[in-house]
Design a protein around this motif. Structure first.
Motif, short mmCIF file in Angstrom:
data_model
loop_
_atom_site.label_atom_id
_atom_site.label_comp_id
_atom_site.label_asym_id
_atom_site.label_seq_id
_atom_site.Cartn_x
_atom_site.Cartn_y
_atom_site.Cartn_z
N LEU A 84 -2.25 -16.87 -1.83
CA LEU A 84 -0.83 -16.88 -1.47
C LEU A 84 -0.59 -15.98 -0.26
O LEU A 84 0.08 -16.38 0.70
N ARG A 85 -1.13 -14.78 -0.29
CA ARG A 85 -0.94 -13.84 0.83
C ARG A 85 -1.56 -14.41 2.11
O ARG A 85 -0.98 -14.30 3.18
N THR A 86 -2.71 -15.04 2.00
CA THR A 86 -3.37 -15.63 3.16
C THR A 86 -2.52 -16.76 3.74
O THR A 86 -2.29 -16.83 4.94
N ARG A 87 -2.03 -17.64 2.88
CA ARG A 87 -1.21 -18.77 3.33
C ARG A 87 0.13 -18.31 3.91
O ARG A 87 0.69 -18.97 4.78
N ALA A 88 0.63 -17.20 3.41
CA ALA A 88 1.90 -16.66 3.90
C ALA A 88 1.71 -15.85 5.18
O ALA A 88 2.68 -15.37 5.76
N GLY A 89 0.46 -15.68 5.60
CA GLY A 89 0.19 -14.96 6.84
C GLY A 89 0.17 -13.46 6.70
O GLY A 89 0.34 -12.74 7.67
N VAL A 90 -0.04 -12.98 5.48
CA VAL A 90 -0.10 -11.54 5.24
C VAL A 90 -1.57 -11.12 5.22
O VAL A 90 -2.39 -11.74 4.55
N GLU A 91 -1.87 -10.08 5.97
CA GLU A 91 -3.24 -9.55 6.02
C GLU A 91 -3.65 -9.14 4.61
O GLU A 91 -3.00 -8.29 3.99
N PRO A 92 -4.72 -9.75 4.05
CA PRO A 92 -5.13 -9.40 2.68
C PRO A 92 -5.46 -7.93 2.47
O PRO A 92 -5.32 -7.43 1.38
N SER A 93 -5.88 -7.22 3.52
CA SER A 93 -6.23 -5.82 3.36
C SER A 93 -5.01 -4.91 3.31
O SER A 93 -5.11 -3.74 2.97
N VAL A 94 -3.82 -5.45 3.68
CA VAL A 94 -2.60 -4.65 3.64
C VAL A 94 -2.11 -4.59 2.20
O VAL A 94 -1.94 -5.63 1.57
N PRO A 95 -1.90 -3.39 1.67
CA PRO A 95 -1.45 -3.30 0.28
C PRO A 95 -0.09 -3.98 0.10
O PRO A 95 0.79 -3.84 0.94
N ALA A 96 0.03 -4.70 -0.98
CA ALA A 96 1.30 -5.38 -1.27
C ALA A 96 2.36 -4.36 -1.62
O ALA A 96 2.12 -3.43 -2.37
N GLN A 97 3.52 -4.54 -1.04
CA GLN A 97 4.64 -3.67 -1.33
C GLN A 97 5.87 -4.55 -1.37
O GLN A 97 6.09 -5.35 -0.47
N GLY A 98 6.63 -4.42 -2.42
CA GLY A 98 7.80 -5.26 -2.57
C GLY A 98 8.91 -4.90 -1.61
O GLY A 98 8.96 -3.78 -1.08
N PRO A 99 9.80 -5.84 -1.38
CA PRO A 99 10.93 -5.59 -0.48
C PRO A 99 11.79 -4.42 -0.92
O PRO A 99 12.29 -3.68 -0.08
N ALA A 100 11.95 -4.21 -2.21
CA ALA A 100 12.77 -3.10 -2.69
C ALA A 100 12.15 -1.76 -2.29
O ALA A 100 12.86 -0.84 -1.85
N GLU A 101 10.82 -1.66 -2.42
CA GLU A 101 10.15 -0.42 -2.03
C GLU A 101 10.26 -0.19 -0.53
O GLU A 101 10.51 0.92 -0.06
N LEU A 102 10.05 -1.27 0.25
CA LEU A 102 10.16 -1.16 1.70
C LEU A 102 11.58 -0.80 2.12
O LEU A 102 11.78 0.02 3.02
N ALA A 103 12.57 -1.40 1.46
CA ALA A 103 13.96 -1.08 1.78
C ALA A 103 14.27 0.38 1.46
O ALA A 103 14.99 1.05 2.20
N GLY A 104 13.70 0.88 0.36
CA GLY A 104 13.90 2.29 0.01
C GLY A 104 13.29 3.22 1.05
O GLY A 104 13.91 4.22 1.43
N GLU A 105 12.10 2.88 1.53
CA GLU A 105 11.48 3.70 2.57
C GLU A 105 12.29 3.64 3.86
O GLU A 105 12.47 4.65 4.53
N LEU A 106 12.79 2.45 4.19
CA LEU A 106 13.60 2.30 5.39
C LEU A 106 14.89 3.11 5.27
O LEU A 106 15.34 3.72 6.24
N GLU A 107 15.48 3.15 4.08
CA GLU A 107 16.70 3.94 3.88
C GLU A 107 16.43 5.43 4.09
O GLU A 107 17.22 6.12 4.73
N LYS A 108 15.30 5.91 3.59
CA LYS A 108 14.94 7.32 3.81
C LYS A 108 14.75 7.60 5.29
O LYS A 108 15.20 8.64 5.80
N LEU A 109 14.07 6.68 5.97
CA LEU A 109 13.88 6.85 7.41
C LEU A 109 15.21 6.84 8.15
O LEU A 109 15.41 7.59 9.10
#
Length: 136
Positions: A84-109
């Motif tokens: 799924l990650r490969t077909r979606a164009g996501v580098e398999p070596s990049v750790p999966a992180q959900g949008p909620a976690e990313l949004a939380g990090e972006l909010e802190k930034l």
């Protein structure tokens, strides 16, 4: 000159980025990942944002012990998620992180950047006040 307008505009820019990030986490219905194990006796389909959509177990796979069957299921599911990650164009070596976690990090930034931007604009304001004071 309204210095706070710049900070406010910067805050709106980061808000927009965070909203776009949340929207990016919505399921993409046409992207699927497939995985198999045990010579095709166990299969899995992953879709959306990394959710398991189906798990297929051939009755012959049930002959294995429960521990071996569990390992085969995990292997098939992980293979489907990787596909799924490969077909979606996501580098398999990049750790999966959900949008909620990313949004939380972006909010802190955003909060940190706004604090720094505010301090910067205060300093610029002080410098401008000194310059205006000297020119009088």
């Amino acid at each position: 000159m309204n210095v706070d307008l710049g900070a406010e505009g910067f805050g709106h820019l980061l808000d927009s980025a965070r909203q776009a990030l949340r929207a990016a986490g919505e399921p993409v219905p046409d992207v699927r990942g497939e995985g198999e194990s045990a010579g095709g006796l166990v299969g899995a389909t992953a879709g959306g944002v990394g959710t398991l959509e189906s798990l297929r177990i051939d009755p012959r796979a049930l002959r294995a012990g429960s521990q071996e069957l569990a390992e085969q299921i995990v292997e098939a599911v992980n293979a489907a998620l990787l596909d799924l990650r490969t077909r979606a164009g996501v580098e398999p070596s990049v750790p999966a992180q959900g949008p909620a976690e990313l949004a939380g990090e972006l909010e802190k930034l955003q909060e940190e950047a706004l604090d720094r931007f505010g301090a910067f604009t205060d300093t610029i304001g002080d410098v401008l006040a000194r310059i205006e004071g000297r020119s009088r």
